[in-house]
Design a protein around this motif. Structure first.
Motif, PDB file in Angstrom:
ATOM      1  N   TRP A  96      39.627  20.143  20.533  1.00  0.00           N
ATOM      2  CA  TRP A  96      38.376  18.867  20.423  1.00  0.00           C
ATOM      3  C   TRP A  96      37.197  19.718  20.253  1.00  0.00           C
ATOM      4  O   TRP A  96      36.226  18.892  19.618  1.00  0.00           O
ATOM      5  CB  TRP A  96      38.168  18.295  21.834  1.00  0.00           C
ATOM      6  N   LEU A  97      37.233  21.027  20.590  1.00  0.00           N
ATOM      7  CA  LEU A  97      35.686  21.850  20.214  1.00  0.00           C
ATOM      8  C   LEU A  97      35.421  22.368  18.576  1.00  0.00           C
ATOM      9  O   LEU A  97      34.309  21.877  18.032  1.00  0.00           O
ATOM     10  CB  LEU A  97      35.520  22.808  21.132  1.00  0.00           C
ATOM     11  N   PRO A  98      36.563  22.645  17.853  1.00  0.00           N
ATOM     12  CA  PRO A  98      36.159  23.184  16.694  1.00  0.00           C
ATOM     13  C   PRO A  98      35.651  21.964  15.807  1.00  0.00           C
ATOM     14  O   PRO A  98      34.940  22.541  14.913  1.00  0.00           O
ATOM     15  CB  PRO A  98      37.595  23.621  16.222  1.00  0.00           C
ATOM     16  N   PRO A  99      36.068  20.851  15.776  1.00  0.00           N
ATOM     17  CA  PRO A  99      35.335  19.899  14.640  1.00  0.00           C
ATOM     18  C   PRO A  99      33.832  19.965  14.974  1.00  0.00           C
ATOM     19  O   PRO A  99      33.250  19.447  13.920  1.00  0.00           O
ATOM     20  CB  PRO A  99      36.177  18.646  14.945  1.00  0.00           C
ATOM     21  N   LEU A 100      33.656  19.848  16.224  1.00  0.00           N
ATOM     22  CA  LEU A 100      32.161  19.715  16.470  1.00  0.00           C
ATOM     23  C   LEU A 100      31.282  20.849  16.214  1.00  0.00           C
ATOM     24  O   LEU A 100      30.324  20.740  15.425  1.00  0.00           O
ATOM     25  CB  LEU A 100      31.920  19.311  18.115  1.00  0.00           C
ATOM     26  N   ARG A 101      31.812  21.915  16.433  1.00  0.00           N
ATOM     27  CA  ARG A 101      31.028  23.298  16.076  1.00  0.00           C
ATOM     28  C   ARG A 101      31.084  23.297  14.592  1.00  0.00           C
ATOM     29  O   ARG A 101      30.021  23.727  14.103  1.00  0.00           O
ATOM     30  CB  ARG A 101      31.664  24.267  16.733  1.00  0.00           C
ATOM     31  N   THR A 102      32.136  23.128  13.694  1.00  0.00           N
ATOM     32  CA  THR A 102      32.240  23.304  12.453  1.00  0.00           C
ATOM     33  C   THR A 102      31.071  22.261  11.853  1.00  0.00           C
ATOM     34  O   THR A 102      30.503  22.903  10.861  1.00  0.00           O
ATOM     35  CB  THR A 102      33.795  22.731  11.982  1.00  0.00           C
ATOM     36  N   LEU A 103      30.949  21.185  12.468  1.00  0.00           N
ATOM     37  CA  LEU A 103      30.002  20.252  11.662  1.00  0.00           C
ATOM     38  C   LEU A 103      28.664  20.732  11.818  1.00  0.00           C
ATOM     39  O   LEU A 103      27.821  20.587  10.990  1.00  0.00           O
ATOM     40  CB  LEU A 103      30.060  18.997  12.304  1.00  0.00           C
ATOM     41  N   LEU A 104      28.209  21.276  12.936  1.00  0.00           N
ATOM     42  CA  LEU A 104      26.814  22.025  13.214  1.00  0.00           C
ATOM     43  C   LEU A 104      26.925  23.286  12.342  1.00  0.00           C
ATOM     44  O   LEU A 104      25.692  23.476  11.782  1.00  0.00           O
ATOM     45  CB  LEU A 104      26.561  22.410  14.702  1.00  0.00           C
ATOM     46  N   GLU A 105      27.955  23.932  12.185  1.00  0.00           N
ATOM     47  CA  GLU A 105      27.757  25.340  11.314  1.00  0.00           C
ATOM     48  C   GLU A 105      27.558  24.753   9.782  1.00  0.00           C
ATOM     49  O   GLU A 105      26.829  25.469   9.102  1.00  0.00           O
ATOM     50  CB  GLU A 105      29.101  25.958  11.538  1.00  0.00           C
ATOM     51  N   GLN A 106      28.318  23.895   9.251  1.00  0.00           N
ATOM     52  CA  GLN A 106      27.988  23.478   7.961  1.00  0.00           C
ATOM     53  C   GLN A 106      26.911  22.616   7.593  1.00  0.00           C
ATOM     54  O   GLN A 106      26.492  22.553   6.453  1.00  0.00           O
ATOM     55  CB  GLN A 106      29.404  22.569   7.543  1.00  0.00           C
ATOM     56  N   GLN A 107      26.407  21.972   8.618  1.00  0.00           N
ATOM     57  CA  GLN A 107      25.138  20.977   8.518  1.00  0.00           C
ATOM     58  C   GLN A 107      24.116  21.610   9.441  1.00  0.00           C
ATOM     59  O   GLN A 107      23.671  21.191  10.197  1.00  0.00           O
ATOM     60  CB  GLN A 107      25.382  19.602   8.466  1.00  0.00           C
TER      61      GLN A 107
END
Length: 349
Positions: A96-107
């Motif tokens: 559950w966590l990686p997609p949320l964190r990745t979105l913030l890291e990429q944008q």
């Protein structure tokens, strides 16, 4: 990253859901911030979950100030880039966590993001339904009434993958919210005057006005019990709903639109109060009147907050805003699900 669970007399939720949070923490530090519980929550965490960091607030500070104080402790003792505000009655899932964190890291413009929120239940059909608190991303109508993809008032949709996208929204739910630590502290966290209910909508509105973005990430899913600390229908929740809803639009609506929005909101609130009275819900009717009186008596606070975080975006400029009336669409025109709303009245994103 710190996953922070605010707890108040929630032993049963911690016992049930904390093991899953720890199992799927993906390297994040798990923190339980206790709001002066009178049950044995603190003893449970200390004895059964020694890997969890425990922060103990001296009093029950409510949702807003409870998180504010806990995250201030974290700021002064550790250097976390991200905080996850997670309700104690939420069951997380693997990955559950990686997609949320990745979105913030990429944008880098995105300051906060929520996952898909489904109902926690042992019943398979109910478990496939969206949950009230956030569902498929938070929206507002032109008068500041909040709603979600997947939930309009009391009508819940079944998750069939229709909201598996990632997109900007007007607000993200505080039941499970990943937020940049720098943005959180720049906004002074949650407005403690709310105590609880709609505080995350206020935070997200301020983030948008400050030039940040708020998103929904449908590739991450959690399950929320809902009403774990406050029943879905009671006079106190009615009071918080109407009080905080009125404060929300007063604080964050641009000056050019504020008089019209306030006048219409007051009228609809009074109609709602009369409807509650006609249904014999006298205590709830009184709660609406008390809510309005509170906002009037504390108008100085809302004025100061308007000056501190100036409203800049007009209704038509805000992503996740429906430029019609949700009340009219739902009750007068029978639009019971999000796809039935007029798409032309949403800002293109």
């Amino acid at each position: 990253m710190a996953v922070v669970i605010l707890n108040w007399n929630g032993r049963r939720w911690l016992e049930q859901f904390l093991p899953t949070v720890l199992a799927h923490a993906d390297g994040a530090t798990v923190v339980v911030a206790d709001n002066a519980s009178t049950d044995d929550s603190v003893a449970l965490v200390a004895c059964d979950f020694p890997q969890v960091r425990l922060i103990q607030n001296a009093d029950n500070l409510g949702f807003c100030e409870g998180y504010n104080q806990a995250l201030e402790v974290l700021r002064t003792t550790a250097a976390f880039r991200y905080y996850v505000l997670l309700n104690s009655d939420v069951e997380v899932t693997a990955g559950w966590l990686p997609p949320l964190r990745t979105l913030l890291e990429q944008q880098p413009n995105v300051a906060a993001v929520q996952p898909k929120i489904l109902q926690y239940s042992t019943d398979t059909a109910e478990r496939a339904q969206f949950e009230y608190a956030g569902a498929g991303g938070g929206y507002l109508d032109r008068l500041g009434y909040p709603f979600c993809r997947g939930r309009l008032f009391d009508t819940l949709e079944t998750d069939r993958g229709q909201y598996n996208d990632a997109r900007p929204v007007a607000w993200a739910t505080g039941a499970c919210l990943l937020v940049r630590a720098a943005a959180w502290h720049a906004m002074d966290g949650l407005d403690a005057a709310y105590f609880a209910h709609m505080e995350e909508i206020d935070l997200c509105w301020r983030l948008w006005n400050a030039g940040h973005e708020v998103w929904y990430q449908g590739s991450s899913t959690v399950f929320h019990v809902g009403g774990g600390t406050l029943a879905k229908s009671n006079p106190h929740k009615t009071y918080l709903n109407f009080r905080n809803g009125l404060a929300l639009v007063y604080k964050n609506s641009p000056t050019s639109e504020l008089p019209s929005v306030l006048a219409q909101r007051l009228l609809l609130d009074w109609v709602a109060a009369l409807r509650l009275l006609a249904q014999g819900q006298v205590a709830d009717c009184r709660a609406v009147l008390r809510a309005h009186w509170y906002v009037v008596r504390h108008v100085r606070h809302w004025q100061l907050r308007r000056r501190q975080f100036p409203p800049r975006l007009r209704i038509a400029e805000r992503p996740g805003v429906y430029r019609g009336s949700l009340v009219w669409a739902y009750f007068a025109k029978g639009k019971r699900v999000f796809p039935a709303l007029n798409r032309k009245l949403f800002k293109k994103m």
